[in-house]
Design an enzyme around this catalytic site. Structure first.
Site, PDB file in Angstrom:
ATOM      1  N   CYS A 180      24.626  26.381  40.087  1.00 50.19           N
ATOM      2  CA  CYS A 180      25.910  26.965  39.859  1.00 50.19           C
ATOM      3  C   CYS A 180      27.143  26.157  40.495  1.00 50.19           C
ATOM      4  CB  CYS A 180      26.128  28.447  39.874  1.00 50.19           C
ATOM      5  SG  CYS A 180      27.741  29.008  39.406  1.00 50.19           S
ATOM      6  N   VAL A 181      27.747  25.369  39.884  1.00 46.85           N
ATOM      7  CA  VAL A 181      28.971  24.783  40.608  1.00 46.85           C
ATOM      8  C   VAL A 181      30.141  24.558  39.810  1.00 46.85           C
ATOM      9  CG1 VAL A 181      28.063  22.382  40.272  1.00 46.85           C
ATOM     10  CG2 VAL A 181      29.610  23.020  42.386  1.00 46.85           C
TER      11      VAL A 181
END
Length: 209
Positions: A98-99
């Site tokens: 998750c970025v």
């Protein structure tokens, strides 16, 4: 990656050429601590080895990551995963990363190199505010020493060169001859002993939590 999951046939020839060109450039002039593994039969299956950055709990580890391009790439971002097990706030149990770069901040002109550099930066500066691993995120914020010890332990168990089947990112490949196999056998014994010791330490640590 199995061809049945490939999106090569769904990508435009222009996109395929652009991706291959960028991968070949990265192979010739790799970013520091990153080595791409080109799958010429399926450019939608991109894998790379990332050195754990010095000064972090991931130092001395080598992490294999995977980018999967979907049929709308580059209009939509690829999916990114750690194939190497890692204890990190922004990495889910299945390895998904998750970025923001791969979500709300995605732009079609961001390339593969930018994505891999962003993932490497995530090892240096995790973002516990958008955690996929809530335990890691909470531990980082409230008990950093415990978080660091846990992340380092996972790195020592899962992210060593022998686990990835490769040497360090800058190392030359061996020829797999008798000498190599002999050393591999010795390394395995040492790694088994080290793993057993680490597991005992982990049990002791968990009892204290």
């Amino acid at each position: 990656m199995s061809s049945q999951y490939s999106n090569v046939e769904n990508l435009s020839p222009q996109t395929i050429r652009q991706v291959m060109r960028e991968l070949q450039e990265m192979e010739t002039t790799p970013p520091e601590g990153i080595k791409v593994l080109i799958n010429e039969s399926d450019v939608t299956d991109i894998q790379a080895l990332i050195d754990g950055p010095a000064g972090t709990p991931y130092a001395a580890g080598i992490f294999r990551v995977k980018l999967t391009l979907n049929k709308d790439f580059p209009l939509t971002p690829p999916k990114a995963y750690f194939l190497t097990k890692i204890f990190h706030p922004n990495v889910a149990a299945n390895g998904e990363i998750c970025v923001n770069t791969l979500k709300k901040d995605w732009k079609p002109d961001l390339g593969i190199k930018h994505i891999l550099l962003t993932i490497k930066c995530l090892l240096i500066v995790p973002n516990p505010e958008s955690a996929l691993n809530e335990e890691a995120g909470k531990m980082l914020l409230e008990r950093y020493d415990d978080y660091s010890q846990r992340a380092r332990m996972m790195t020592e168990i899962h992210a060593q060169p022998a686990k990835c089947g490769v040497g360090a990112v800058g190392d030359a490949k061996d020829d797999g001859g008798p000498s190599t196999k002999k050393h591999a056998g010795l390394d395995k014994k040492l790694q088994d002993k080290k793993k057993e010791k680490l597991l005992k330490e982990k049990k002791r640590m968990l009892k204290r939590l």
